[in-house]
Design an enzyme around this catalytic site. Structure first.
Site, PDB file in Angstrom:
ATOM      1  N   GLU A 155     -10.289   7.039   4.329  1.00 46.51           N
ATOM      2  CA  GLU A 155      -9.226   6.492   5.176  1.00 46.51           C
ATOM      3  C   GLU A 155      -9.210   7.157   6.553  1.00 46.51           C
ATOM      4  O   GLU A 155     -10.254   7.401   7.140  1.00 46.51           O
ATOM      5  CB  GLU A 155      -7.881   6.583   4.448  1.00 46.51           C
ATOM      6  CG  GLU A 155      -7.894   5.751   3.168  1.00 46.51           C
ATOM      7  CD  GLU A 155      -6.538   5.533   2.567  1.00 46.51           C
ATOM      8  OE1 GLU A 155      -5.611   5.146   3.301  1.00 46.51           O
ATOM      9  OE2 GLU A 155      -6.394   5.743   1.360  1.00 46.51           O
ATOM     10  N   ASP A 198       0.857  -1.180   0.000  1.00 47.17           N
ATOM     11  CA  ASP A 198       0.000   0.000   0.000  1.00 47.17           C
ATOM     12  C   ASP A 198       0.896   1.234   0.000  1.00 47.17           C
ATOM     13  O   ASP A 198       2.113   1.141   0.116  1.00 47.17           O
ATOM     14  CB  ASP A 198      -0.930  -0.014   1.213  1.00 47.17           C
ATOM     15  CG  ASP A 198      -2.237   0.711   0.942  1.00 47.17           C
ATOM     16  OD1 ASP A 198      -2.283   1.552   0.023  1.00 47.17           O
ATOM     17  OD2 ASP A 198      -3.223   0.445   1.646  1.00 47.17           O
TER      18      ASP A 198
END
Length: 819
Positions: A529, A333
């Site tokens: 997020e 990521d």
């Protein structure tokens, strides 16, 4: 540094051993067990995990021979390049001549040539340029291009945007999920791209987590079914010896593992749980995705019992590649490798040795390439591990039809937002809605009714679509981005009119409106997020919704509340104040799907009934995890069964003030608790009107001095790794004559030139990357002073908001402030 590299070279040699070559194209061999350099609490036992296997159709003997031949041609530099992925905002096609990278991505705020609102043709042009450049480097191996198409091709205006995953979980329809995957793949491929970072297979346990809406449900069995459906929808059923067709793309099962199980719902946090819970709750979707042929898996930012997944060989190699037989590539990521102990974003042999094949190094790619090449030459990363990673990357490229003399050509812009695609999205919206209350049968809205549609979300494409829509946070999405969509309010108004009624769409409570019923659309503002992490589950009103509903009821109207959110929230008072309450989640651009369920046609029946059921329990108070549910998962009303809900609890049962905002320091001129404002005696502060009454604060310097915002230390390293900026919404009233020092975490920058360049009296937005403060000596791991502004006599500033925000286009750093 030499000691650290030697340590990993010795202890992780087995962890980095080559992953299995395919046996006659039929199956993968299980890699030998590792000697993990992790604590016992984070050391997985592969035998305790479910077995799986990438299908034999993922490759074949001829393709494996082709891959082996390419591997023999690659230099060490070219092999290392295959293992690193850069973001389009930080690399150009010309860079590939010097740095033969194997993969490119477009992050949430990155658009072709700096255009976040580029069309499919422009995306295709950029991909083609990178592809052409890559064919002249890296022994002619073309790049792999990835994008976050997480609820449709959501980077692209006019694309088909579906409800976020939480809404799809409420629909409980695996067949629908497969069709959504097929539509998403067709539109991603239409823009020339062949890889999406989806589906998310998280099983959220604490709804304070800012990525809750990316999870389908709390039920691992539903996640497991959807993993199969979405993988097949995106990729199709794999066929031996044949690449994916031009209208299919590679899927990514993410985020491996337990990103939905972190303590306190903290994004990128630690899942402090047993291995049995890790397996039974959080791993359920991965064997299903692998068995269905998922070509890629993404490692999670998060940790298990204190060890980052990006650096845990027992999970990435022993479990994922061994026990689960995964033959594709493991991608990291966004700069996630930099969070591994002993690593930085530009130096991390440990992550590759643990089993990462492709590091997502959006803006750190150049330094990481150099360090990884150094480690490859020294043996700190064994050649066998490098060859394994590159073979896996080439295997995915082969299955996508990127290799050879006749590569699969993707790119059909006319498919974006096709009418048949929009129809699937409209169906998904209708099936995602959950009816929690319908006292007196106020729904459906009757033919001929007079209806007021109001509330902050009634005409807001941003609120109904949420994060990951055009931009990462989705805050500036508008109806102009999706002319093929409808806001909820406009769709309801159109349906009411078509049924012979009268509808008024108003931004406020429309004091002069004469209506029988009001539909009030409200809820969470867009986020993505960790920007969405919460201290508790209390819904905090943004526009006085409770007061608005009270006014409407006082005028004799019945009220239908349509609640937009990325998670169930404590809304007791709002539920009590409403005659009907609908959980609409984040439905995307097809507001007509909401009208299909809420508004009856001329014959007295709506086109669709409520079929959605709660994918998570709905809280009776603001505490999390939920121990006192108001409605259990699986709850949901419909028109076939009459019901009446009595008063529900309105006490949050938690201290709503006891929380720290990591990223907001001044909002509408006020310092949010528990941050504190401190002023030198030379600085005067007073309330000021900027665009509304007392929505800002003016600071005046009568002599050299400073003001500061202080509080308990917060860790801003993840915002730093995410490329965030400090954003100041302010106005220069009197320009400075001398230096102006702005510091965050102790790193001080000279912003005097920028303030002198601003036009006095006009609001401006100043954005300074967090990396600038770090480079100036700031400690972003423990920031107790997120802002300190020092100036000489004469400066006058009016400041409305100070907060951290996603970066968007690259921003240069101001000069370091003089000591």
């Amino acid at each position: 540094m030499v000691i650290r590299r030697s340590f990993f070279a010795a202890t992780l040699l087995l962890a980095g051993c080559a992953a299995p070559a395919l046996d006659s194209g039929l199956a993968t061999k299980t890699p030998p067990p590792t000697t993990p350099a992790v604590s016992p609490e984070a050391r997985a036992n592969p035998a305790a995990w479910p077995a799986a296997r990438s299908p034999s159709a993922i490759t074949d003997p001829a393709t494996e021979a082709q891959i082996a031949a390419i591997l023999r041609k690659l230099t060490l530099e070219q092999k290392v390049g295959q293992m690193i992925q850069a973001d389009i905002s930080a690399i150009t096609p010309a860079d590939l001549a010097r740095y033969p990278l194997g993969s490119i991505l477009a992050g949430g705020n990155s658009g072709p040539y700096g255009d976040e609102r580029a069309d499919a043709a422009k995306w295709g042009k950029l991909v083609d340029e990178f592809r052409a450049a890559s064919r002249t480097s890296g022994a002619g191996v073309p790049i792999l291009f990835g994008v976050d198409a997480v609820h449709g091709h959501s980077n692209l205006p006019s694309a088909t945007i579906f409800p976020h995953n939480i809404g799809l979980g409420a629909a409980n329809d695996a067949g629908l999920i497969e069709r959504i995957g097929r539509v998403t793949a067709a539109e991603v491929a239409a823009s020339g791209i062949e890889w999406t970072f989806a589906p998310t297979l998280a099983v959220p346990q604490d709804l304070r987590w800012g990525r809750t809406y990316e999870g389908y449900a709390a039920d691992p069995a539903l996640v497991e079914r959807y993993a199969t459906a979405m993988t097949i929808g995106l990729q199709g059923t794999l066929l031996a010896g044949r690449p994916l067709p031009a209208n299919r793309v590679a899927a990514t099962a993410k985020h491996f593992l337990a990103d939905g199980g972190t303590k306190d719902g903290k994004d990128q946090g630690d899942a402090a749980i047993s291995e049995s819970e890790l397996v039974s709750v959080h791993a359920r979707g991965y064997p299903a995705a692998i068995d269905a042929g998922a070509l890629t898996v993404m490692a999670s930012f998060s940790s298990w019992n204190g060890v980052k997944h990006h650096g845990n060989p027992t999970l990435l190699t022993d479990v994922l590649k061994g026990r689960m037989g995964f033959a594709g590539l493991v991608v990291g990521d966004w700069n996630g490798h930099g969070q591994v102990t002993g690593c930085t974003v530009t130096d991390c042999a440990a992550s590759f040795n643990a089993g990462l094949d492709l590091a997502m190094a959006p803006d750190s790619w150049k330094g990481l390439f150099e360090a990884t090449l150094r480690d490859a030459r020294s043996g700190a990363i064994p050649l066998s591990r490098i060859d394994d990673a590159v073979m896996r990357i080439l295997r995915v490229k082969a299955k996508l039809g990127l290799l050879g003399d006749a590569p699969v050509q993707r790119g059909a812009p006319a498919m974006v937002g096709a009418p048949e695609h929009l129809a699937v999205a409209r169906e998904a919206v209708a099936k995602s809605l959950v009816l929690l209350k319908n006292n007196g049968g106020v729904l459906p809205l009757r033919p001929g009714a007079r209806v007021l549609v109001t509330g902050p979300g009634a005409d807001s494409m941003a609120m109904q679509s949420g994060g990951w829509t055009v931009t990462w946070q989705g805050t500036d999405t508008s109806s102009a981005d999706f002319p093929n969509g409808q806001t909820i309010g406009r769709a309801i108004a159109d349906a009411v009119g078509a049924a012979g009624g009268k509808a008024m769409l108003a931004a406020d409570d429309a004091a002069t409106a004469q209506a029988d019923v009001a539909v009030v659309v409200f809820g969470e503002k867009p986020y993505a997020e960790y920007q969405g992490d919460l201290p508790n589950l209390a819904y905090r009103s943004h526009a006085g919704e409770l007061e608005l509903i009270a006014k409407l009821r006082a005028r004799g109207m019945r009220v239908v509340s349509v609640f937009l959110s990325g998670r169930p929230m404590f809304t007791g008072a709002l539920i009590n104040a409403s005659d009907a309450f609908v959980a609409a989640w984040l439905p995307g651009t097809q507001g007509a799907g909401v009208a299909d369920v809420l508004v009856a046609g001329r014959a007295g029946r709506p086109p669709r009934d409520f079929t959605g059921r709660l994918p998570f329990a709905w809280p009776a108070d603001a505490a999390s995890p939920i121990t006192s549910p108001l409605f259990l998962a699986g709850y949901g009303l419909d028109y076939a069964r009459a019901s009446s809900l009595g008063p529900v609890n309105e006490d949050p049962r938690v201290d709503l003030a006891a929380s720290t905002s990591e990223d907001t320091y001044l909002t509408r001129g006020a310092v949010p608790s528990p941050w504190r404002l401190g002023l030198d005696s030379t600085v005067l502060a007073r309330a000021m009107d900027l665009s509304a009454q007392e929505d800002a604060r003016q600071f005046s310097w009568s002599a050299p001095g400073a003001f500061a915002i202080d509080g308990s230390p917060v860790n801003l390293m993840r915002q730093l790794d995410g490329g965030f900026v400090l954003q100041l919404d302010w106005r220069v009233d009197t320009a400075p004559t001398g230096p102006v020092s702005l510091s965050l975490g102790g790193g001080a920058l000279d912003i005097g030139p920028a303030l002198r360049a601003a036009k006095p009296g006009e609001p401006v937005m100043t954005r300074i990357p967090l990396r600038c403060f770090k480079d100036a000596g700031g400690d972003l791991a423990a920031v107790s002073t997120p802002l300190r502004l020092r100036a000489d006599k004469g400066l006058v500033l009016t400041i409305r908001n100070i907060r951290l925000d996603s970066a968007g286009l690259p921003v240069p750093c101001p000069a370091k402030a003089p000591q």
